[in-house]
Design an enzyme around this catalytic site. Structure first.
Site, short mmCIF file in Angstrom:
data_model
loop_
_atom_site.label_atom_id
_atom_site.label_comp_id
_atom_site.label_asym_id
_atom_site.label_seq_id
_atom_site.Cartn_x
_atom_site.Cartn_y
_atom_site.Cartn_z
N CYS A 195 19.86 31.91 67.52
CA CYS A 195 18.74 31.17 68.09
C CYS A 195 19.19 29.92 68.84
CB CYS A 195 17.73 30.80 67.00
SG CYS A 195 18.35 29.56 65.88
N GLU A 228 53.91 48.67 27.78
CA GLU A 228 52.47 48.34 27.59
C GLU A 228 51.84 47.96 28.92
OE1 GLU A 228 52.45 44.83 25.20
OE2 GLU A 228 53.42 45.81 23.51
N LYS A 265 55.64 44.37 38.00
CA LYS A 265 54.29 44.25 38.58
C LYS A 265 54.06 45.22 39.72
CE LYS A 265 52.35 40.13 38.63
NZ LYS A 265 52.08 38.69 38.62
N CYS A 297 23.85 28.11 66.66
CA CYS A 297 23.55 29.35 65.95
C CYS A 297 23.66 30.51 66.94
CB CYS A 297 22.15 29.29 65.35
SG CYS A 297 21.61 30.87 64.68
N ASP A 311 54.30 34.79 43.26
CA ASP A 311 55.53 35.27 42.61
C ASP A 311 56.72 35.15 43.56
OD1 ASP A 311 54.21 35.84 40.25
OD2 ASP A 311 53.79 37.92 40.78
N ASP A 327 45.65 41.56 33.44
CA ASP A 327 45.50 40.39 34.30
C ASP A 327 44.29 39.59 33.84
OD1 ASP A 327 45.85 38.61 36.31
OD2 ASP A 327 45.01 39.88 37.89
N CYS A 341 22.32 27.18 59.92
CA CYS A 341 21.35 27.06 60.99
C CYS A 341 20.08 26.51 60.36
CB CYS A 341 21.07 28.43 61.63
SG CYS A 341 19.61 28.38 62.68
N TYR A 384 47.64 42.32 21.93
CA TYR A 384 48.86 43.11 22.09
C TYR A 384 50.12 42.44 21.53
CZ TYR A 384 49.02 39.78 25.88
OH TYR A 384 48.98 38.61 26.57
N SER A 427 55.96 32.70 28.69
CA SER A 427 55.57 33.50 29.85
C SER A 427 56.51 34.70 29.91
CB SER A 427 55.71 32.59 31.07
OG SER A 427 55.38 33.29 32.21
N LEU A 428 56.46 35.46 31.00
CA LEU A 428 57.33 36.63 31.14
C LEU A 428 58.06 36.53 32.47
CD1 LEU A 428 54.98 39.60 30.16
CD2 LEU A 428 57.09 38.96 28.98
N LYS A 433 50.17 45.49 31.48
CA LYS A 433 50.11 44.03 31.64
C LYS A 433 48.71 43.70 32.11
CE LYS A 433 52.41 40.02 33.59
NZ LYS A 433 51.17 39.24 33.69
N ASP A 481 48.66 36.73 44.02
CA ASP A 481 49.68 36.66 42.97
C ASP A 481 51.05 37.02 43.54
OD1 ASP A 481 47.61 36.11 41.35
OD2 ASP A 481 47.76 37.91 40.10
N PHE A 482 51.04 37.98 44.48
CA PHE A 482 52.30 38.42 45.07
C PHE A 482 52.97 37.27 45.82
CE2 PHE A 482 54.70 40.49 48.55
CZ PHE A 482 55.61 41.19 47.77
N GLU A 483 52.19 36.56 46.62
CA GLU A 483 52.74 35.42 47.38
C GLU A 483 53.27 34.35 46.42
OE1 GLU A 483 50.23 34.50 51.22
OE2 GLU A 483 48.91 35.36 49.71
N LYS A 517 59.13 45.97 26.59
CA LYS A 517 59.59 45.11 25.50
C LYS A 517 60.59 45.86 24.63
CE LYS A 517 55.12 42.77 25.11
NZ LYS A 517 53.89 42.58 24.34
N CYS A 534 14.55 31.13 62.81
CA CYS A 534 15.67 31.87 63.41
C CYS A 534 15.55 33.36 63.04
CB CYS A 534 16.96 31.26 62.87
SG CYS A 534 18.45 32.18 63.23
#
Ligand code: IVH
Length: 673
Positions: free
Chosen positions: A409, A114, A312, A406, A38, A118, A424, A224, A83-84, A116, A34-36, A288, A429
């Protein structure tokens, strides 16, 4: 950045964000954290602001993504689901307040803080106090009507328990899966050697969009937010929270009031300390404006309200060196690459290994031995290698070569079309053999106390056993040769193995290690067939008719019993005296047990101890089996008595299981004469 470079970068970022939106909202997966994600989106917003010439109304920077899929009816929200805006940065919270002060011409703004959650956004419509509809966010204006799936959720409120309900109210919230439920489902997946789900949120969004209902997956809901309300009965967001709590709706554990952003920031810290105790994953705080009138004054953009922001919490990450990539061989031969890391402390635990999933994943991220890598663990998630720190890559490093043989083996690995995993194919094995025996002895299967990994390893290494059937030949004297085994522990283990002969049938079915079959499916199969031989000859049609058994699982069962060594194992277990039948219930409505030998072909040779060949043939045919004159690969069993002929050797060379009269009686089970 000059204009041409910016234009290219904007184009790249738009296509990347669009692609990740499709993964996230439609395919229920994520290629990046999520960080990447965002970070990509924030860069896009930033460039579009600095270079207004490149702004486009269809840019994903201005849209909320779209979760709608085929198979569900569309429903238009009475009020859009926005969205936010989000931030990982304290300074930006203070800018948010400054903006509001200008917009509202106010100094002290009252906020609500509040958790958030996920999860997956949902909107519930109540008319005159009764639940009418459950809808996903969709594209913000229209979502998928998922009412019928949502009604399977026990915590979903169906009635508004309070006086004078508004004529129409849309209540917004989040669907989620508890960490326990997520762990339970992943443990079953691991048992079946299926790829694990990455996190509860992706599993929630995949589950609520299943066309056939939720199956045995449990989801929860928490509410919420206020959508449309007719007539409007609320003045503040805090009042809304108090009221829905009185209506006995599932609400967030806690909300905080705050005057000014300084105080709100303190509440965000308090939430950060508490959030681990919540039932749902909390990836941030939502701040909010409390007054609904002021919210209306502040207004919204096409994408998000101006009166709210999400702060976040960064997932915990750490850098460490990847010493080595090793590969593991699973019970069914699946080869999994594993990162062996220099130990780091992360999210409360030490991490020294992380799964790399499969070859494609290693290639996509170009992960190499000797690299410095970023590992991430967001509490519930299995540690993952997020990315390589390219600047730290040693000069002589080489791309990782996935082995073609493998590691255990040296058999050539195979990759089936449509599968991400290499396997394999050698059933003999050693690690596969060890894992199969371990699985057979495990708690959820035959539950053999004292037969853990270390003991299994020794038994196999010393050549005392090569498969599960040989467990039943072990003597206390054999076990005495093992490390740390005395007369008492040897006797105990022999007794523990012995006592499994009488166990319930599902444990045996589970213990066989049929790919895709976990404990629950084993119970369903035992309930239906009531006999192992009947299961071995089940047709696909018969299998898929059972609740919970789909085509893939049916194919796996048929493929498993099509292999002669597996039929031999079943025959040998019968010979070892294991219970192959479930007690047949007296319930007359429950008598649909198929004939125990339908679909099986037998060849008979030699003299049987107590029955003539004709009697044996009659018994087999009566139980639905067939008797033919010559042995081929398709023969299910050779029934052999004294002085057998050439059929005996042919069966041996083709790997056709060879049984005697007593095994035949075991196979006949309740159909025996
Ligand atoms: S308010 C118009 N409050 O986060 C206001 N959203 O990233 C929009 N979410 O779409 C929503 N917890 O699905 C709000 N306490 C909370 C939330 C929350 C989770 C989700 C929601 C939203 C998404 C935005």
């Amino acid at each position: 950045m000059e204009e041409n470079a910016a234009r290219e970068r904007v184009a790249y970022l738009r296509s990347a964000v669009r692609r990740h939106n499709v993964h996230y909202f439609r395919d229920h997966t994520s290629e990046i954290s999520d960080f990447e994600y965002d970070r990509l989106k924030a860069e896009l917003v930033d460039l579009e602001t600095r270079f207004p010439a490149f702004t486009a109304s269809d840019s994903p920077a201005r849209q909320v993504g779209d979760d709608r899929v085929d198979g569900f009816a569309s429903y238009r929200h009475r009020k859009p689901m926005l969205s936010l805006d989000n931030t990982y940065n304290r300074e930006e919270l203070f800018e948010f307040e400054a903006r509001l002060q200008r917009l509202l011409d106010a100094t002290d703004v009252d906020f609500v803080v509040e958790p958030k959650i996920d999860g997956v956004a949902i909107s519930l419509t109540f008319e005159n106090g009764s639940l009418m509809r459950a809808v996903t966010r969709g594209n913000g204006a229209e979502g998928d009507d998922i009412t019928s799936n949502a009604l399977e959720i026990a915590s979903l409120p169906r009635k508004l328990r309070g006086p004078n309900p508004p004529a129409v109210i849309e209540v917004r919230g989040e669907l989620y899966m508890t960490l326990e439920e997520f762990a339970r489902i992943n443990a079953l997946r691991a048992e079946q050697e299926l790829p694990l789900f990455a996190n509860p949120r992706n599993l929630t969004s995949g589950t609520i969009k299943q066309l056939g209902g939720l199956g045995d997956r449990r989801l929860e809901v928490v509410l919420y937010g206020l959508g449309h309300c007719e007539p409007n009965v609320f003045r503040t967001q805090s009042e809304f929270h108090e009221t829905i709590r009185l209506w006995r709706f599932p609400t967030v554990e806690r909300v905080w009031n705050a005057t000014g952003i300084e105080e709100a920031w303190e509440r965000v810290q308090a939430l950060d300390h508490l959030r681990d105790s919540f039932a749902y994953a909390t990836d941030g705080a939502v701040i909010k404006v409390d007054s609904l009138a002021l919210q209306a004054d502040a207004g919204s953009t096409a994408k998000a309200p101006r009166w709210a922001i999400a702060y976040k919490f960064a997932a915990e990450q750490a850098e460490t060196r990847l010493r080595k990539i090793s590969v593991q061989v699973g019970r069914t031969g699946v080869i999994t690459p594993v990162a062996e890391l220099e130990t780091v402390f992360l999210a409360g635990t030490t991490v020294s290994r992380a799964t790399l999933h499969n070859e494609d994943e290693v290639k996509r991220k170009d992960i190499r031995e000797g690299d410095t890598v970023v590992v991430e663990k967001a509490g519930e998630i299995i540690p993952a290698v997020v990315e390589v720190v390219r600047s730290e890559r040693p000069q002589n490093s080489k791309p990782y070569q996935f082995p073609s043989l493998c590691p255990a083996c040296q058999t050539e690995l195979v990759r089936l079309t449509g599968e991400a995993a290499w396997r394999c194919p050698n059933a003999a094995c050693p690690p596969q053999v060890r894992r199969r025996i371990e699985h057979f002895a495990s708690r959820q299967a035959m539950d053999i106390e004292g037969l853990g990994t270390a003991v299994v390893n020794q038994l196999v290494e010393r050549g005392l056993i090569n498969d599960i059937t040989e467990l039943y030949r072990l003597t206390a004297a054999d076990l005495l040769t093992l490390d740390k085994f005395g007369p008492k522990s040897s006797e105990n283990l022999v007794r523990a193995i012995d006592s499994t002969r009488e166990l319930e049938l599902w444990r045996l079915i589970h213990g066989l290690g049929i790919p895709q079959i976990g404990a629950q499916s084993a119970k369903d199969l035992a309930d239906h067939f009531k006999s192992l031989p009947a299961l071995t000859s089940a047709s696909e049609k018969e299998l898929v008719a059972i609740d919970g058994i789909g085509e893939i699982v049916a194919e796996s069962i048929i493929g498993f019993f099509a292999q002669s060594q597996n039929r031999q194992i079943v025959a040998d277990l019968g010979r070892a005296g294991l219970k192959m039948e479930e007690a047949v219930s007296d319930d007359p409505t429950d008598s649909e047990t198929p004939l125990s030998l339908s679909g099986k072909t037998f060849v008979i040779t030699g003299t049987l101890p107590s029955m003539t060949r004709d009697e044996a043939r009659g018994a087999i045919e009566q139980a639905g089996g067939k008797v033919t004159g010559s042995v081929s690969k398709k023969t299910s069993y050779l029934l052999a008595g004294e002085s057998p002929g050439s059929k005996f050797r042919k069966s041996e060379s083709l790997g056709v299981p060879i049984i005697g009269e007593s095994e035949l009686r075991a196979l006949l089970g309740s159909d025996a004469l």
